[in-house]
Motif scaffolding. Structure first.
Motif, mmCIF file in Angstrom:
data_model
loop_
_atom_site.group_PDB
_atom_site.id
_atom_site.type_symbol
_atom_site.label_atom_id
_atom_site.label_comp_id
_atom_site.label_asym_id
_atom_site.label_seq_id
_atom_site.Cartn_x
_atom_site.Cartn_y
_atom_site.Cartn_z
ATOM 1 N N UNK A 27 0.831 -1.210 0.000
ATOM 2 C CA UNK A 27 0.000 0.000 0.000
ATOM 3 C C UNK A 27 0.862 1.256 0.000
ATOM 4 N N UNK A 28 1.871 1.309 0.873
ATOM 5 C CA UNK A 28 2.741 2.489 0.954
ATOM 6 C C UNK A 28 3.544 2.659 -0.332
ATOM 7 N N UNK A 29 4.110 1.561 -0.830
ATOM 8 C CA UNK A 29 4.914 1.644 -2.053
ATOM 9 C C UNK A 29 4.049 2.054 -3.244
ATOM 10 N N UNK A 107 -8.352 3.308 -7.781
ATOM 11 C CA UNK A 107 -9.035 2.599 -8.863
ATOM 12 C C UNK A 107 -8.228 1.384 -9.314
ATOM 13 N N UNK A 108 -6.933 1.592 -9.533
ATOM 14 C CA UNK A 108 -6.082 0.489 -9.983
ATOM 15 C C UNK A 108 -6.051 -0.634 -8.953
ATOM 16 N N UNK A 109 -5.899 -0.272 -7.674
ATOM 17 C CA UNK A 109 -5.840 -1.276 -6.622
ATOM 18 C C UNK A 109 -7.161 -2.043 -6.533
ATOM 19 N N UNK A 110 -8.281 -1.324 -6.750
ATOM 20 C CA UNK A 110 -9.585 -1.990 -6.666
ATOM 21 C C UNK A 110 -9.712 -3.071 -7.725
ATOM 22 N N UNK A 111 -9.198 -2.825 -8.906
ATOM 23 C CA UNK A 111 -9.250 -3.835 -9.954
ATOM 24 C C UNK A 111 -8.455 -5.081 -9.575
ATOM 25 N N UNK A 112 -7.476 -4.905 -8.700
ATOM 26 C CA UNK A 112 -6.703 -6.062 -8.253
ATOM 27 C C UNK A 112 -7.507 -6.953 -7.315
ATOM 28 N N UNK A 113 -8.711 -6.495 -6.934
ATOM 29 C CA UNK A 113 -9.596 -7.370 -6.160
ATOM 30 C C UNK A 113 -10.024 -8.589 -6.966
ATOM 31 N N UNK A 114 -9.818 -8.532 -8.266
ATOM 32 C CA UNK A 114 -10.149 -9.681 -9.111
ATOM 33 C C UNK A 114 -9.119 -10.799 -8.982
ATOM 34 N N UNK A 115 -7.988 -10.518 -8.336
ATOM 35 C CA UNK A 115 -6.938 -11.529 -8.228
ATOM 36 C C UNK A 115 -7.443 -12.805 -7.538
ATOM 37 N N UNK A 292 -7.263 -6.147 1.221
ATOM 38 C CA UNK A 292 -6.774 -5.330 2.327
ATOM 39 C C UNK A 292 -5.972 -4.143 1.802
ATOM 40 N N UNK A 293 -5.217 -4.369 0.715
ATOM 41 C CA UNK A 293 -4.426 -3.282 0.146
ATOM 42 C C UNK A 293 -5.317 -2.157 -0.370
ATOM 43 N N UNK A 294 -6.492 -2.519 -0.913
ATOM 44 C CA UNK A 294 -7.435 -1.503 -1.389
ATOM 45 C C UNK A 294 -7.848 -0.573 -0.260
#
Length: 313
Positions: A27-29, A107-115, A292-294
């Motif tokens: 998240x920080x990076x 937005x980008x991180x939210x799309x990673x919820x598909x992982x 969690x990162x989102x």
């Protein structure tokens, strides 16, 4: 008996704590990457330096703790390492950071919820996971998959009203040229496709790493091999696409700090922790922590990037 239960509880809690640490570092990076992506720096060169730092960090651990792993290097292991370097390194990071340059970090991180959803489908298809739809656990995995897909669809189609802004009145992007706000028409859709490609690459990485750890159970070595392969692949891509040689110069600025942090923490430390957790719990367990990162990125973005949290996003 009490001590035994305490030991078992501690052991079962280790993967959870490790994954929370991983997602917090990510998240920080990611916020730092978003800032660098908007200041005109060459993204492909940044990724090369990221994996150079990661390689320099992980290789000494192999030398001190896992020397025997070198004797077990085979053609199959090296090929799996190449795939890990591709899906977990060069391809994934180039897709991801270019998505960050086009749309917001949240937005980008939210799309990673598909992982987790993609990983679930791949794991079941490859018979690494059993659906077990007749059991509570099987139903929970299926519902988690569907909810992840549903969340991504809501994000794509609906923004909604602003809920709140936790801003400290600090916008770390205000002094850089933002490609997010001055991008051509259609860039939002393109950013979405890049983020989706990143999610697929992440899932393929978890699957490949799980297979690799079965025959090569050395976590530092897996992380080092992934970093080495990622550095080589990223360098070849950058040398072919970046013609401005001044972009290869690192000064004492945010770009250097981001490359070092992403390499040492997000790649070096996290690669080791992920390899350990994948070996213990499997790829689906690890991917389930991505949401969690989102949450972390959404709140950090609201604090320091002056982004609003809305109903849909």
């Amino acid at each position: 008996m009490v001590n035994l239960f305490n030991v078992e509880a501690i052991e079962s809690a280790k993967p959870i704590v490790l994954m929370i640490v991983v997602q917090s570092i990510y998240a920080v990076v990611n916020i730092m990457l978003k800032m660098v992506a908007n200041d005109g720096s060459s993204l492909s060169v940044l990724i090369v330096y990221r994996f150079v730092f990661s390689t320099a960090f992980t290789v000494p651990f192999v030398f001190f703790f896992e020397r025997k792993s070198v004797q077990n290097l085979t053609g199959k292991v090296l090929f799996q390492a190449f795939l890990c370097g591709l899906f977990g390194g060069s391809l994934q990071q180039n897709l991801y950071i270019k998505s960050l340059a086009l749309v917001s970090a949240t937005y980008t991180i939210t799309m990673l919820n598909l992982i987790p959803a993609i990983t679930y489908v791949l794991a079941v298809s490859l018979r690494m996971e059993k659906p077990n739809l007749g059991t509570p656990a099987g139903k929970a995995k299926l519902m988690g998959t569907l909810s992840g897909i549903g969340g991504a669809m809501i994000l794509t189609l609906y923004e909604g009203k602003r809920l709140f802004n936790l801003s400290l009145h600090i916008d770390l992007l205000q002094n850089v040229t933002s490609t997010t706000h001055h991008s051509p028409a259609g860039s939002h859709v393109w950013g979405l496709m890049l983020a989706l490609g990143t999610a697929l690459s992440f899932s393929l990485w978890f699957i490949t790493q799980s297979k690799m750890s079965q025959n090569f159970p050395w976590h530092y070595s897996i992380a080092a091999l992934t970093s080495i392969m990622g550095a080589i692949q990223s360098f070849i891509y950058a040398i072919c696409t970046e013609r401005d040689w001044s972009q290869w110069k690192l000064d004492w600025n945010l770009r250097l700090l981001t490359a070092a942090s992403a390499g040492i923490l997000a790649s070096g430390v996290c690669f080791v922790l992920l390899a350990w957790c994948v070996g213990m719990k499997g790829p689906l367990y690890v991917s389930a922590f991505n949401p969690l990162m989102l949450v972390l990125v959404a709140f950090i973005s609201s604090f320091v990037l002056n982004e609003y949290i809305t109903v849909g996003r």
